[in-house]
Structures are given as structure tokens and as C-alpha cells.
Write a protein that holds these residues in place. Structure first.
Motif: not given
Length: 92
Positions: A42-71
Motif C-alpha cells: 500500500s502507499s499509506l506509508r511512503t517510507q515503508d513503500s520505498l523500502a519495500f520497492c528497493s528491497t525487491t529491486w535489489l533481490l531481482t538482481y541478486v536472484g539474477a546472479l545466483f541460483n537458490g541452491l548457491t545462496l
């Protein structure tokens, strides 16, 4: 000719009672995780939404670099090696 034909011809359906049973089951997710994830969507709390978006954005790059078993392997190796390194180089 087709070895799995009997599986394809099986009748697979859920009765209304089974559907009712599984849809009325209590949620598996804990309330803390549920409130955090709903706050991120939800966009009720901007800080939480930005933190969530940045975390998922970072995880997409981590997921592209590593396999689940490697992690998983890296996590297990870190669990046993980081405490030893910390004890050896501890500044006290």
C-alpha cells in the motif's frame, strides 16, 4: 502407447465441502509478516513503500546472479565461518 494415459483420464475435482474447508483455513502467514507485506504494497506509508520497492529491486538482481541452491550453500558456509572469523579478529 502413452504410459501416463490413466493419469490423464482420472477424474480430478474438489467437492464444495473440500473447497469450503480449505478456503476457511486460518492463514499460514504470521500477522507480523502479513502487516509488513501489506504495508509495503500500500502507499499509506511512503517510507515503508520505498523500502519495500528497493528491497525487491535489489533481490531481482541478486536472484539474477545466483541460483537458490548457491545462496543456500553460501548461507550454510557463512553460518559456520563467520563466528570463527569474528572470534579471531575481535577488537576488544
Amino acid at each position: 502407447m502413452f504410459p501416463n494415459r490413466n493419469y490423464l483420464e482420472m477424474e480430478m475435482s474438489l467437492s464444495p465441502e473440500q473447497i469450503q474447508k480449505y478456503t476457511n483455513a486460518p492463514p499460514v502467514v504470521s500477522p507480523t509478516i502479513q502487516s509488513k507485506s501489506s504495508g509495503g504494497f500500500s502507499s499509506l506509508r511512503t517510507q515503508d513503500s520505498l523500502a519495500f520497492c528497493s528491497t525487491t529491486w535489489l533481490l531481482t538482481y541478486v536472484g539474477a546472479l545466483f541460483n537458490g541452491l548457491t545462496l543456500l550453500i553460501m548461507a550454510v558456509v557463512s553460518m559456520f565461518s563467520l563466528p570463527v572469523v569474528y572470534d579471531k579478529y575481535q577488537c576488544s
